[in-house]
Motif scaffolding. Structure first.
Motif, short mmCIF file in Angstrom:
data_model
loop_
_atom_site.label_atom_id
_atom_site.label_comp_id
_atom_site.label_asym_id
_atom_site.label_seq_id
_atom_site.Cartn_x
_atom_site.Cartn_y
_atom_site.Cartn_z
N ARG A 188 0.84 -1.21 0.00
CA ARG A 188 0.00 0.00 0.00
C ARG A 188 0.87 1.26 0.00
O ARG A 188 0.59 2.22 -0.73
N GLU A 189 1.92 1.25 0.81
CA GLU A 189 2.80 2.42 0.86
C GLU A 189 3.57 2.58 -0.44
O GLU A 189 3.80 3.71 -0.90
N ALA A 190 3.94 1.46 -1.07
CA ALA A 190 4.62 1.54 -2.37
C ALA A 190 3.69 2.18 -3.40
O ALA A 190 4.12 3.02 -4.20
N CYS A 191 2.42 1.79 -3.38
CA CYS A 191 1.43 2.39 -4.30
C CYS A 191 1.34 3.90 -4.06
O CYS A 191 1.27 4.69 -5.02
N ARG A 192 1.35 4.29 -2.81
CA ARG A 192 1.26 5.72 -2.47
C ARG A 192 2.48 6.48 -3.02
O ARG A 192 2.35 7.57 -3.55
N ARG A 193 3.65 5.88 -2.89
CA ARG A 193 4.87 6.55 -3.32
C ARG A 193 5.03 6.58 -4.83
O ARG A 193 5.81 7.37 -5.36
N LEU A 194 4.32 5.70 -5.52
CA LEU A 194 4.38 5.67 -6.98
C LEU A 194 3.42 6.68 -7.63
O LEU A 194 3.47 6.88 -8.85
N ILE A 195 2.54 7.30 -6.83
CA ILE A 195 1.59 8.28 -7.37
C ILE A 195 2.36 9.36 -8.13
O ILE A 195 3.33 9.93 -7.63
N GLY A 196 1.91 9.60 -9.36
CA GLY A 196 2.55 10.62 -10.19
C GLY A 196 3.60 10.07 -11.14
O GLY A 196 4.00 10.74 -12.08
N SER A 197 4.04 8.81 -10.89
CA SER A 197 5.01 8.20 -11.81
C SER A 197 4.26 7.73 -13.06
O SER A 197 3.04 7.61 -13.07
N THR A 198 5.00 7.43 -14.10
CA THR A 198 4.40 7.02 -15.37
C THR A 198 4.70 5.56 -15.66
O THR A 198 5.83 5.11 -15.49
N VAL A 199 3.68 4.83 -16.10
CA VAL A 199 3.84 3.43 -16.48
C VAL A 199 3.36 3.25 -17.91
O VAL A 199 2.33 3.83 -18.30
N THR A 200 4.09 2.47 -18.70
CA THR A 200 3.70 2.20 -20.08
C THR A 200 2.95 0.87 -20.14
O THR A 200 3.48 -0.17 -19.78
N ILE A 201 1.70 0.94 -20.60
CA ILE A 201 0.84 -0.25 -20.65
C ILE A 201 0.43 -0.48 -22.10
O ILE A 201 -0.24 0.35 -22.70
N THR A 202 0.85 -1.62 -22.64
CA THR A 202 0.60 -1.99 -24.04
C THR A 202 0.90 -0.82 -25.00
O THR A 202 0.09 -0.49 -25.85
N GLY A 203 2.04 -0.18 -24.76
CA GLY A 203 2.49 0.88 -25.65
C GLY A 203 1.96 2.26 -25.35
O GLY A 203 2.30 3.22 -26.06
N ARG A 204 1.14 2.39 -24.31
CA ARG A 204 0.56 3.70 -24.00
C ARG A 204 0.98 4.13 -22.59
O ARG A 204 0.81 3.36 -21.64
N ALA A 205 1.51 5.34 -22.47
CA ALA A 205 1.96 5.84 -21.18
C ALA A 205 0.79 6.42 -20.40
O ALA A 205 -0.04 7.14 -20.96
N GLN A 206 0.72 6.10 -19.12
CA GLN A 206 -0.31 6.70 -18.27
C GLN A 206 0.23 6.82 -16.85
O GLN A 206 1.12 6.07 -16.43
N PRO A 207 -0.31 7.77 -16.08
CA PRO A 207 0.19 7.96 -14.72
C PRO A 207 -0.33 6.88 -13.77
O PRO A 207 -1.44 6.37 -13.94
N TRP A 208 0.48 6.52 -12.78
CA TRP A 208 0.04 5.61 -11.72
C TRP A 208 -0.83 6.41 -10.76
O TRP A 208 -0.41 7.44 -10.25
N ASP A 209 -2.06 5.95 -10.50
CA ASP A 209 -2.96 6.74 -9.67
C ASP A 209 -3.77 5.87 -8.70
O ASP A 209 -4.90 6.23 -8.35
#
Length: 209
Positions: A74-95
């Motif tokens: 849960r804390e890792a998810c919180r700290r990843l907020i605002g980072s970007t992840v590429t999913i099937t070729g499309r970039a989107q923010p972790w939220d």
């Protein structure tokens, strides 16, 4: 400190079950090398008892560290907020950060029960909790989905979280059967794939001459 949690959890598990694991390995080797049928039967019974003791000890230590492991995710998810992840070729923010009720869903899954959730209630995120916990054992965790899009999407999406926590992950549907890449996917801490790929790999493995 959060990054250091994964190796600490693993060391704690190893400390508790190492001797039992060694006994299972010893009995397996002895049974494999034993030419006498009667003695093999006795070794088989001893092996069954040793494996049961190992499973119980492993389950006990996982239940013990579950609250802290779930809190780590849960804390890792919180700290990843605002980072970007590429999913099937499309970039989107972790939220995403798990809600309390989603933590309960993760506990239910870890207990081997069914957590029924409607579309949009966060099954993909909930699964990361028991997946992370059980991947700490080093035995490998399989996440089975119903189509290859979900297998690829979820492995890339949640892989952002697993990688941050120091775990390896792979997706069967990104590889071809019988290749080194597929073997690497199986050797990862967490393996995503469709029911078809897991099933046919099992059949292929058992038809090899």
């Amino acid at each position: 400190e959060i990054h250091a949690k994964t190796p600490r959890f693993r060391a704690r598990i190893t400390e508790r079950v190492a001797s039992l694991r060694e006994e299972v390995d010893r009995l397996k080797a002895a049974k494999h090398a034993c030419p006498d049928p009667t003695e093999r039967l006795a070794l088989d019974e001893q092996l069954g008892n040793a494996e049961e003791a190992y499973r119980k000890a492993l389950a006990a230590v996982l239940d013990e560290i579950l609250p802290e492991a779930f809190a780590t995710v849960r804390e890792a998810c919180r700290r990843l907020i605002g980072s970007t992840v590429t999913i099937t070729g499309r970039a989107q923010p972790w939220d995403m950060i798990p809600y309390d009720v989603q933590l309960i869903g993760g506990i239910v899954l870890h207990q081997g029960k069914i957590a029924e959730m409607a579309t949009g209630e966060g099954k993909t995120l909930v699964a990361t909790l028991p997946v992370y916990l059980n991947a700490l054992t080093g035995r490998g965790v399989h996440v089975v989905t119903v189509n290859n899009y979900l297998a690829r999407r979820d492995s890339q999406w949640m892989g952002h979280l697993y990688g941050w926590l120091g775990l390896s992950y792979g997706c069967l549907d990104d590889t071809e059967p019988g290749t080194p890449e597929r073997r690497a996917a199986y050797l990862a801490d967490i393996t995503y794939g469709t029911n078809n790929e897991f099933g046919f790999d099992y059949l292929r493995d058992n038809m090899v001459f």
